[in-house]
Enzyme design. Structure first.
Site, PDB file in Angstrom:
ATOM      1  N   ARG A   8       0.891  -1.179   0.000  1.00  0.00           N
ATOM      2  CA  ARG A   8       0.000   0.000   0.000  1.00  0.00           C
ATOM      3  C   ARG A   8       0.917   1.213   0.000  1.00  0.00           C
ATOM      4  O   ARG A   8       1.706   1.403   0.938  1.00  0.00           O
ATOM      5  CB  ARG A   8      -0.903   0.007   1.225  1.00  0.00           C
ATOM      6  CG  ARG A   8      -1.594   1.342   1.426  1.00  0.00           C
ATOM      7  CD  ARG A   8      -2.738   1.286   2.397  1.00  0.00           C
ATOM      8  NE  ARG A   8      -3.871   0.602   1.817  1.00  0.00           N
ATOM      9  CZ  ARG A   8      -5.108   0.606   2.329  1.00  0.00           C
ATOM     10  NH1 ARG A   8      -5.347   1.260   3.449  1.00  0.00           N
ATOM     11  NH2 ARG A   8      -6.079  -0.041   1.739  1.00  0.00           N
ATOM     12  N   HIS A  16      -7.440   1.161  -6.509  1.00  0.00           N
ATOM     13  CA  HIS A  16      -7.542   0.206  -5.388  1.00  0.00           C
ATOM     14  C   HIS A  16      -8.183  -1.083  -5.908  1.00  0.00           C
ATOM     15  O   HIS A  16      -9.312  -1.417  -5.563  1.00  0.00           O
ATOM     16  CB  HIS A  16      -8.381   0.837  -4.274  1.00  0.00           C
ATOM     17  CG  HIS A  16      -8.305   0.130  -2.951  1.00  0.00           C
ATOM     18  ND1 HIS A  16      -7.455  -0.934  -2.696  1.00  0.00           N
ATOM     19  CD2 HIS A  16      -8.990   0.348  -1.788  1.00  0.00           C
ATOM     20  CE1 HIS A  16      -7.625  -1.334  -1.440  1.00  0.00           C
ATOM     21  NE2 HIS A  16      -8.548  -0.579  -0.875  1.00  0.00           N
ATOM     22  N   ASP A  54     -17.477   6.992  -1.018  1.00  0.00           N
ATOM     23  CA  ASP A  54     -16.186   6.826  -0.356  1.00  0.00           C
ATOM     24  C   ASP A  54     -15.930   8.109   0.433  1.00  0.00           C
ATOM     25  O   ASP A  54     -16.611   9.131   0.228  1.00  0.00           O
ATOM     26  CB  ASP A  54     -15.076   6.572  -1.392  1.00  0.00           C
ATOM     27  CG  ASP A  54     -13.737   6.189  -0.752  1.00  0.00           C
ATOM     28  OD1 ASP A  54     -13.710   5.892   0.463  1.00  0.00           O
ATOM     29  OD2 ASP A  54     -12.706   6.191  -1.468  1.00  0.00           O
ATOM     30  N   ARG A  77     -13.351  -8.842   1.404  1.00  0.00           N
ATOM     31  CA  ARG A  77     -11.935  -8.568   1.146  1.00  0.00           C
ATOM     32  C   ARG A  77     -11.132  -9.841   1.374  1.00  0.00           C
ATOM     33  O   ARG A  77     -10.229 -10.168   0.609  1.00  0.00           O
ATOM     34  CB  ARG A  77     -11.409  -7.449   2.069  1.00  0.00           C
ATOM     35  CG  ARG A  77     -11.942  -6.067   1.777  1.00  0.00           C
ATOM     36  CD  ARG A  77     -11.515  -5.558   0.409  1.00  0.00           C
ATOM     37  NE  ARG A  77     -10.067  -5.514   0.240  1.00  0.00           N
ATOM     38  CZ  ARG A  77      -9.285  -4.514   0.619  1.00  0.00           C
ATOM     39  NH1 ARG A  77      -9.795  -3.435   1.167  1.00  0.00           N
ATOM     40  NH2 ARG A  77      -7.967  -4.557   0.406  1.00  0.00           N
TER      41      ARG A  77
HETATM   42  N1   CP Z   1     -11.144  -0.487   2.310  1.00  0.00           N
HETATM   43  C1   CP Z   1      -9.865  -0.517   2.704  1.00  0.00           C
HETATM   44  O1   CP Z   1      -8.934  -0.661   1.904  1.00  0.00           O
HETATM   45  O2   CP Z   1      -9.708  -0.407   4.050  1.00  0.00           O
HETATM   46  P1   CP Z   1      -8.344  -0.221   4.842  1.00  0.00           P
HETATM   47  O3   CP Z   1      -7.831   1.150   4.525  1.00  0.00           O
HETATM   48  O4   CP Z   1      -8.736  -0.380   6.279  1.00  0.00           O
HETATM   49  O5   CP Z   1      -7.371  -1.277   4.398  1.00  0.00           O
HETATM   50  N1  NVA Z   2     -10.119   6.699  -0.989  1.00  0.00           N
HETATM   51  C1  NVA Z   2      -9.716   6.170   0.283  1.00  0.00           C
HETATM   52  C2  NVA Z   2      -9.879   4.686   0.307  1.00  0.00           C
HETATM   53  C3  NVA Z   2      -9.513   4.038   1.606  1.00  0.00           C
HETATM   54  C4  NVA Z   2      -9.644   2.543   1.573  1.00  0.00           C
HETATM   55  C5  NVA Z   2      -8.266   6.563   0.569  1.00  0.00           C
HETATM   56  O1  NVA Z   2      -7.442   6.486  -0.347  1.00  0.00           O
HETATM   57  O2  NVA Z   2      -7.974   6.957   1.702  1.00  0.00           O
END
Ligand code: CP
Ligand code: NVA
Length: 311
Positions: free
Chosen positions: A111, A138, A229, A296
């Protein structure tokens, strides 16, 4: 480096048939372990002997826990690191990090802030690299979201999904998914926070039915699912401007009433009640958010099996 390595970075570079096979594998594995303890291995333990390393440059609850449980249920093991604890965080190059990690582990999930850095990690790794969220997209979340939609509403091909709010990394993944899974996508975003003309143009050029509106009701009308979101993603520095620009895009019960009969509400989480949607929507009967979160795990297992070349 070897082109045969199966990286999971971006739907744009993965065949529709492969993405469909991953969803089907996720559904199959989920059904097969019904009633088992969460820590018990799948009967076939297909990734026995594999180690997945995970690198986090940003916070995570779902991605971190679902991947950790996923590799365990598949019979493998994990290492979880924050990039700040690695030499990567003090300037060691992504290229060198990729080459070194490839000597120790069988797969890497990352990430990261920069999509280009994740691409570079993959270009220099000899093991599969999985994108656990970047500033651009994502894809892992989308696999869980499609699995969830199909569990509740049937095949997604030809259906209508709406996206309301920020044209962020999740919006890009929904746009890419519309191309690969063949559903209609209507987005409502403020002009200043719309997805790039490039990504929308790419999707339309691929023949996808993707349209951008400035008004939430236009986008939601007749949709089978409505997605939100957070208005302020990790790394966004302009929270005040975002709150102002996005205020007309809150998903309320009245807005949900514009969608199709039986329409569902979706959100990748984490959510902010009273901002991108009201509590009555996310905590109401149309909400799929906790099934999305559970899925997930099942979706990530199938991604790992695909990356290992076993699908
Ligand atoms: N939806 C998602 O990716 O959640 P996290 O940021 O908790 O991993
Ligand atoms: N758009 C959000 C998604 C988190 C899972 C972010 O990037 O923070």
């Amino acid at each position: 480096m070897a082109s045969s390595v199966k990286h999971f970075l971006d739907f744009a570079n993965i065949d529709s048939a492969d993405l469909r096979a991953i969803i089907d594998e996720a559904a199959r594995r989920k059904a097969a372990r019904h009633g088992m303890l969460k820590g018990a291995n799948d009967a076939d333990s297909p990734l026995s002997g594999y180690t997945l390393a995970m690198i986090f440059e940003k916070a995570s609850t779902r991605t971190r826990i679902s991947f950790d449980m996923a590799i365990r249920q598949l019979g493998g093991s994990s290492l979880v690191m924050s990039s700040g604890d690695m030499q990567l965080g003090r300037g060691e190059t992504v290229e060198d990090t990729a080459k070194v990690m490839s000597r120790y582990v069988d797969m890497v999930m990352i990430r990261a802030n920069s999509h280009a850095a994740v691409q570079s990690l993959a270009d220099n790794a000899t093991v599969p690299v999985i994108n656990g969220l970047t500033d651009f997209n994502h894809p892992c979340q989308l696999m869980a979201d499609i699995l969830t939609f199909e569990e509740h509403l049937g095949p997604i091909k030809g259906r209508h999904i709406a996206w309301v709010g920020d044209g962020n990394n999740m919006a890009v993944s929904w746009i890419e998914a519309a191309v690969k899974f063949g559903f209609k996508l209507t987005l409502a975003c403020p002009e200043s926070y719309s997805p790039s003309a490039n990504i929308i143009g790419w999707a339309q050029g691929q023949g996808a039915d993707v349209k951008l509106y400035g008004d939430a009701i236009e986008a939601v009308r007749g949709a089978d699912a409505v997605n939100a979101d957070t208005w302020v993603s990790m790394g966004d520095a302009d929270a005040d401007e975002r709150m102002k620009a996005l205020a007309p895009f809150q998903i309320t019960d009245d807005l949900m009433a514009e969608a199709a009969e039986g329409a569902r509400f979706m959100h990748c989480l984490p959510a902010h009640r009273g901002e991108e949607m009201t509590a009555s929507v996310i905590d109401g009967p149309a909400s799929l958010v906790f099934d999305q979160a559970e899925n997930r795990l099942h979706a990530q297992k199938a991604v790992l099996v695909w990356c290992a070349g076993l699908l």
